[in-house]
Design a protein around this motif. Structure first.
Motif, PDB file in Angstrom:
ATOM      1  N   VAL A  47     -20.529   1.265   0.898  1.00 29.39           N
ATOM      2  CA  VAL A  47     -21.641   0.803   1.959  1.00 29.39           C
ATOM      3  C   VAL A  47     -21.538  -0.984   1.962  1.00 29.39           C
ATOM      4  O   VAL A  47     -21.579  -1.423   2.966  1.00 29.39           O
ATOM      5  N   GLU A  48     -21.258  -1.360   0.674  1.00 28.81           N
ATOM      6  CA  GLU A  48     -21.211  -2.752   0.556  1.00 28.81           C
ATOM      7  C   GLU A  48     -20.202  -3.467   1.255  1.00 28.81           C
ATOM      8  O   GLU A  48     -20.374  -4.321   1.888  1.00 28.81           O
ATOM      9  N   GLU A  49     -19.036  -2.746   1.398  1.00 25.38           N
ATOM     10  CA  GLU A  49     -17.951  -3.166   2.517  1.00 25.38           C
ATOM     11  C   GLU A  49     -18.314  -3.396   3.749  1.00 25.38           C
ATOM     12  O   GLU A  49     -17.946  -4.553   4.393  1.00 25.38           O
ATOM     13  N   ILE A  50     -19.154  -2.411   4.345  1.00 31.81           N
ATOM     14  CA  ILE A  50     -19.699  -2.736   5.632  1.00 31.81           C
ATOM     15  C   ILE A  50     -20.780  -3.888   5.777  1.00 31.81           C
ATOM     16  O   ILE A  50     -20.696  -4.595   6.676  1.00 31.81           O
ATOM     17  N   MET A  51     -21.366  -4.041   4.599  1.00 32.84           N
ATOM     18  CA  MET A  51     -22.621  -5.067   4.616  1.00 32.84           C
ATOM     19  C   MET A  51     -21.707  -6.429   4.735  1.00 32.84           C
ATOM     20  O   MET A  51     -22.310  -7.230   5.351  1.00 32.84           O
ATOM     21  N   LYS A  52     -20.941  -6.302   3.837  1.00 30.26           N
ATOM     22  CA  LYS A  52     -20.008  -7.673   3.947  1.00 30.26           C
ATOM     23  C   LYS A  52     -19.449  -8.029   5.214  1.00 30.26           C
ATOM     24  O   LYS A  52     -19.571  -9.193   5.428  1.00 30.26           O
ATOM     25  N   ASP A  53     -18.851  -7.068   5.603  1.00 30.80           N
ATOM     26  CA  ASP A  53     -18.288  -7.468   7.118  1.00 30.80           C
ATOM     27  C   ASP A  53     -19.232  -7.785   8.224  1.00 30.80           C
ATOM     28  O   ASP A  53     -19.038  -8.575   8.874  1.00 30.80           O
ATOM     29  N   TRP A  54     -20.601  -6.999   8.073  1.00 33.29           N
ATOM     30  CA  TRP A  54     -21.516  -7.447   8.808  1.00 33.29           C
ATOM     31  C   TRP A  54     -21.822  -8.876   8.605  1.00 33.29           C
ATOM     32  O   TRP A  54     -22.316  -9.630   9.472  1.00 33.29           O
ATOM     33  N   ARG A  55     -22.407  -9.266   7.352  1.00 38.54           N
ATOM     34  CA  ARG A  55     -22.728 -10.569   7.125  1.00 38.54           C
ATOM     35  C   ARG A  55     -21.407 -11.491   7.602  1.00 38.54           C
ATOM     36  O   ARG A  55     -21.798 -12.625   8.129  1.00 38.54           O
TER      37      ARG A  55
END
Length: 422
Positions: A55-63
């Motif tokens: 999940v954090e991977e997607i949050m990082k990419d979104w950021r």
């Protein structure tokens, strides 16, 4: 194997369990500092510890990438769902092209009914099991009314025999034969949620197809639990949730199987949307729908990648272990749980009627003769997370990824004290 109702024996089984290390890869609730005994993986699987990183991977990419994450993330969002097809195909016995992930279970069953429930004046009846899961019942009833038909005349339920707790395959096949050329659709739960029975999906599918009907399966309690061979069995379609044995998180996305014979067709009724049109032409914004040549043609909207990330994390574990190893442990731990129940029954003079037949997965449904809700409440207070179903049934589902044999022994000791107290 000769079982023993001792802590030492249970620990020996754990020591020889090739999947034992996976227990530490899940987050457990705790009561007074001790992990609970978790029997409700058939309702909501525990969270894998690796899920947060996905999940954090997607949050990082979104950021960091914002909209560019659709195409330039390490796992681009626009085709994120495609990563689940291969692993899921090996869990359900299908080709990767026959798998897609979208929406939630009952939504997908409604969408699949658009394609596979096409009643005519003669062939219009639907066959299901009696007391199917309520959401399925509501779906059937609303679909039937939508087509202007009467539920009482259209929905055919296969009933259990008087005094029995499970269905007999011969009764299902006989009902298919009885309805005959009026039968449009066979749609049952592959594993019954209440008694844990695994239906003979191969035989029922073969009979339904021979009768000229479409055959589909609600596999909510089957996927990740029992052996499936959907393509080999010639199943037309199936759908399942992902938050039970697949450990993807509450209310998460649903998997869908559609046999390859229906792929690439423009003549099949289907509710269509942007994400089902071919990737090569999708961003040309053309007015005519040009379907993907696989199950993704049934996709309507772009994938909810934050929901799919936990599913992908869990599927990584299924790839590591494989269904044969999970089923082998399932068979052993459920047999040990059954032994524990019968031994405790002997010790306390209480009769436990296991209403789950031999055709079973990881669930034992236990009728508590002479005991009631107070025993269930006691178990919950002692850190045994189980499930109560009226009128007097507890469902016990020791998921092989994270339940231990010592859990089964501890449960037996708590159960014995609970009976003595209540």
């Amino acid at each position: 194997m000769t079982f023993e109702n001792t802590a030492e024996f249970a620990r020996q089984l754990d020591a020889s369990d090739p999947l034992a290390s996976y227990r530490d890869q899940f987050h457990f609730p705790a009561l007074e500092g001790q992990q609970v005994i978790y029997f409700t993986g058939n309702s909501l699987g525990l969270q894998p510890k690796r899920t947060a990183a996905f999940v954090e991977e997607i949050m990082k990419d979104w950021r960091e990438l914002a909209v560019e994450g659709h195409f330039y993330a390490d796992k681009p969002w626009w085709d994120y769902h495609e990563r689940l097809a291969g692993p899921l195909s090996r869990v359900v016995g299908a080709k990767p092209s026959e798998i897609t992930v979208m929406n939630t279970l009952t939504v997908n069953l409604h969408l699949l009914m658009v394609s596979f429930y096409r009643p005519s004046a003669k062939r219009y009846k639907i066959l299901c099991e009696e007391k199917a899961f309520p959401s399925d019942q509501y779906m059937f009833q609303s679909q039937i009314r939508y087509h202007g038909l009467e539920v009482s005349d259209t929905l055919v339920e296969v009933r259990k025999r008087e005094g029995e707790h499970h269905w007999r395959t011969e009764d299902v096949l006989a009902k298919i034969d009885e309805v005959g050329d009026e039968l449009a659709l066979v749609l049952l739960g592959g594993v019954n949620y209440y008694n844990g029975q695994v239906f003979d999906m191969e035989a029922i599918t073969r009979a339904g197809k021979a009768a000229g009907a479409y055959v589909g399966w609600d596999l909510a309690h089957a996927v990740g639990n029992v052996e499936l061979a959907l393509h080999e069995w010639d199943v037309d379609f199936a759908a399942w949730c992902s938050y039970k044995y697949m450990n993807s998180g509450p209310g998460n996305a649903s998997g869908v199987y559609i046999h390859e014979r229906y792929h690439g067709r423009t003549d099949i009724p289907r509710f269509e949307g942007w994400w089902g049109t071919k990737k090569e032409t999708r961003f040309l914004m053309q007015p005519a729908f040009d379907p993907m040549e696989n199950a993704d043609a049934w996709q309507i909207s772009n994938a909810p990648v934050l929901a799919l990330a936990p599913y992908l994390a869990s599927l990584e574990m299924f790839e590591e272990v494989g269904m044969p190893a999970l089923i082998a442990k399932r068979n052993l731990i459920v047999s040990y749980l059954e032994f524990i129940l019968r031994e405790i029954g002997k010790e306390v003079g209480s009769v436990f009627e296991i209403i789950t037949p031999e055709a079973r997965g990881t669930q034992l449904s236990v009728f508590l003769h002479g005991e009631g809700r107070s025993l269930f409440d006691y178990l919950m207070q002692q850190g045994v997370i189980t499930d109560w179903r009226e009128p007097n049934v507890i469902r016990l589902a020791p998921a092989p990824f994270y339940c231990s044999f010592e859990d089964m022994y501890r449960f037996g000791q708590i159960l014995k004290k609970g009976i003595q107290k209540t």
